[in-house]
Design a protein around this motif. Structure first.
Motif, PDB file in Angstrom:
ATOM      1  N   ARG A  24      -9.181  -7.400   5.854  1.00  0.00           N
ATOM      2  CA  ARG A  24     -10.141  -6.529   5.194  1.00  0.00           C
ATOM      3  C   ARG A  24     -10.786  -7.295   4.045  1.00  0.00           C
ATOM      4  O   ARG A  24     -10.211  -8.201   3.490  1.00  0.00           O
ATOM      5  CB  ARG A  24      -9.462  -5.272   4.645  1.00  0.00           C
ATOM      6  CG  ARG A  24      -8.956  -4.306   5.709  1.00  0.00           C
ATOM      7  CD  ARG A  24      -8.184  -3.168   5.073  1.00  0.00           C
ATOM      8  NE  ARG A  24      -7.744  -2.190   6.065  1.00  0.00           N
ATOM      9  CZ  ARG A  24      -6.885  -1.207   5.813  1.00  0.00           C
ATOM     10  NH1 ARG A  24      -6.376  -1.083   4.589  1.00  0.00           N
ATOM     11  NH2 ARG A  24      -6.537  -0.357   6.753  1.00  0.00           N
ATOM     12  N   SER A  67       0.850  -1.180   0.000  1.00  0.00           N
ATOM     13  CA  SER A  67       0.000   0.000   0.000  1.00  0.00           C
ATOM     14  C   SER A  67       0.885   1.229   0.000  1.00  0.00           C
ATOM     15  O   SER A  67       1.692   1.418   0.904  1.00  0.00           O
ATOM     16  CB  SER A  67      -0.917   0.007   1.225  1.00  0.00           C
ATOM     17  OG  SER A  67      -1.740   1.141   1.236  1.00  0.00           O
ATOM     18  N   SER A  87      -8.075  -7.064  -5.476  1.00  0.00           N
ATOM     19  CA  SER A  87      -7.583  -5.806  -4.937  1.00  0.00           C
ATOM     20  C   SER A  87      -8.626  -4.735  -5.217  1.00  0.00           C
ATOM     21  O   SER A  87      -9.608  -4.982  -5.917  1.00  0.00           O
ATOM     22  CB  SER A  87      -6.236  -5.422  -5.562  1.00  0.00           C
ATOM     23  OG  SER A  87      -6.420  -4.928  -6.891  1.00  0.00           O
ATOM     24  N   TYR A 105      -6.250  -9.761   3.203  1.00  0.00           N
ATOM     25  CA  TYR A 105      -7.524  -9.541   2.533  1.00  0.00           C
ATOM     26  C   TYR A 105      -8.225 -10.867   2.233  1.00  0.00           C
ATOM     27  O   TYR A 105      -7.575 -11.863   1.940  1.00  0.00           O
ATOM     28  CB  TYR A 105      -7.316  -8.789   1.215  1.00  0.00           C
ATOM     29  CG  TYR A 105      -6.801  -7.381   1.400  1.00  0.00           C
ATOM     30  CD1 TYR A 105      -7.677  -6.309   1.515  1.00  0.00           C
ATOM     31  CD2 TYR A 105      -5.435  -7.129   1.471  1.00  0.00           C
ATOM     32  CE1 TYR A 105      -7.207  -5.011   1.686  1.00  0.00           C
ATOM     33  CE2 TYR A 105      -4.956  -5.834   1.648  1.00  0.00           C
ATOM     34  CZ  TYR A 105      -5.845  -4.787   1.749  1.00  0.00           C
ATOM     35  OH  TYR A 105      -5.371  -3.510   1.928  1.00  0.00           O
ATOM     36  N   HIS A 163      -1.833  -5.852   6.629  1.00  0.00           N
ATOM     37  CA  HIS A 163      -3.247  -6.144   6.400  1.00  0.00           C
ATOM     38  C   HIS A 163      -3.361  -7.333   5.456  1.00  0.00           C
ATOM     39  O   HIS A 163      -2.678  -7.402   4.448  1.00  0.00           O
ATOM     40  CB  HIS A 163      -3.972  -4.949   5.771  1.00  0.00           C
ATOM     41  CG  HIS A 163      -3.952  -3.707   6.592  1.00  0.00           C
ATOM     42  ND1 HIS A 163      -4.504  -3.628   7.847  1.00  0.00           N
ATOM     43  CD2 HIS A 163      -3.428  -2.477   6.326  1.00  0.00           C
ATOM     44  CE1 HIS A 163      -4.341  -2.406   8.332  1.00  0.00           C
ATOM     45  NE2 HIS A 163      -3.687  -1.686   7.422  1.00  0.00           N
ATOM     46  N   TRP A 222      -6.474   4.900   0.190  1.00  0.00           N
ATOM     47  CA  TRP A 222      -6.693   3.828   1.146  1.00  0.00           C
ATOM     48  C   TRP A 222      -6.734   2.472   0.441  1.00  0.00           C
ATOM     49  O   TRP A 222      -7.465   2.288  -0.523  1.00  0.00           O
ATOM     50  CB  TRP A 222      -8.031   4.060   1.873  1.00  0.00           C
ATOM     51  CG  TRP A 222      -8.459   2.957   2.790  1.00  0.00           C
ATOM     52  CD1 TRP A 222      -8.145   2.802   4.109  1.00  0.00           C
ATOM     53  CD2 TRP A 222      -9.286   1.830   2.457  1.00  0.00           C
ATOM     54  NE1 TRP A 222      -8.718   1.660   4.609  1.00  0.00           N
ATOM     55  CE2 TRP A 222      -9.421   1.050   3.623  1.00  0.00           C
ATOM     56  CE3 TRP A 222      -9.910   1.418   1.286  1.00  0.00           C
ATOM     57  CZ2 TRP A 222     -10.178  -0.122   3.645  1.00  0.00           C
ATOM     58  CZ3 TRP A 222     -10.652   0.251   1.309  1.00  0.00           C
ATOM     59  CH2 TRP A 222     -10.782  -0.506   2.478  1.00  0.00           C
ATOM     60  N   GLY A 223      -5.908   1.527   0.912  1.00  0.00           N
ATOM     61  CA  GLY A 223      -5.942   0.164   0.411  1.00  0.00           C
ATOM     62  C   GLY A 223      -5.362  -0.034  -0.973  1.00  0.00           C
ATOM     63  O   GLY A 223      -5.511  -1.112  -1.553  1.00  0.00           O
TER      64      GLY A 223
END
Length: 230
Positions: free
Chosen positions: A45, A3, A51, A12, A10, A152-153
């Motif tokens: 998340r 990121s 993605s 996913y 994080h 973000w992300g």
């Protein structure tokens, strides 16, 4: 995950599919959490498939609308399955819908300001050169990476992903809905629109087969709805 050029911790989950049974969905989440924990991740998340550049997030409102190409459209019970497991909202993700009729309502000051900026900065606007589509889509993602790297992300696409996107998008990109903004032949902004086949596929009642694909791509059945990735 990566990121903004930084290693993050994080993890996913994505491509989530489940019946309306918390025992089933919890088993899936447990497996994902266990695997991600073994990789050193400290949080999860999702849904992110795979993605935020692709299908991302959970549809929580707007079920009265038809599904849109490359947008999530999940059963409403997914909300309870995910929240009951303990997930909480991390970010609001919004999509916007417009119609051709809305162009008549555009504030004249916006048009005047944009025209003034184009003239003052010497911006040239052109459509994609469809015969050079692989290069055009590469330009799109170069600007995409530069402009969204701090979002973000964000996870950048690799070379093979960009090449694959070019091969997938080329047949369904509408030339009239492509724009590249350039200053001294250097691209500074770009956008393109994709045919949204979902309304036509819906008319087949879920019975689309390969014999119908040539008709969908021929231009005789051009959908009336466009999806603009951003």
């Amino acid at each position: 995950s990566e990121s903004a050029g930084q290693k993050s911790r994080h993890g996913y989950f994505g491509f989530f599919e489940s019946i309306a049974d918390a025992e089933v969905s919890s088993a899936l989440f447990d497996a994902a959490r266990s695997w991600l924990s073994n990789q050193g991740c400290v949080s999860i998340r999702g849904p992110v498939s795979p993605s935020i550049t692709y299908q991302c997030g959970l549809l929580i409102d707007g079920y009265y609308e038809s599904p849109t190409f490359l947008m999530p459209y999940n059963p409403s019970y997914y909300i309870n399955l995910i929240e009951d497991y303990g997930f909480v909202k991390a970010q609001d993700l919004l999509s916007f819908q417009g119609s051709q009729e809305m162009l008549d309502e555009v504030n004249p000051k916006i048009l005047s300001t944009s025209r003034s900026a184009i003239e003052r900065l010497g911006i040239n606007l052109r459509h994609f050169q469809m015969e050079k589509f692989p290069r055009e889509i590469e330009t799109f993602y170069e600007i995409y990476h530069q402009s969204l790297s701090s979002m973000w992300g964000f996870t950048p696409l690799n070379r093979s992903e960009i090449e694959h996107a070019g091969s997938v998008f080329a047949p369904i990109t509408i030339p009239e809905f492509t724009v590249v903004a350039e200053i001294e032949e250097v691209a500074i902004g770009t956008v393109f629109g994709l045919l949204d086949f979902n309304p036509l596929i819906k008319e087949t009642d879920g019975k689309l087969d390969w014999k119908q694909l040539p008709d969908l791509l021929s231009g005789d059945l051009r959908p009336s709805r466009v999806r603009i990735p951003c």
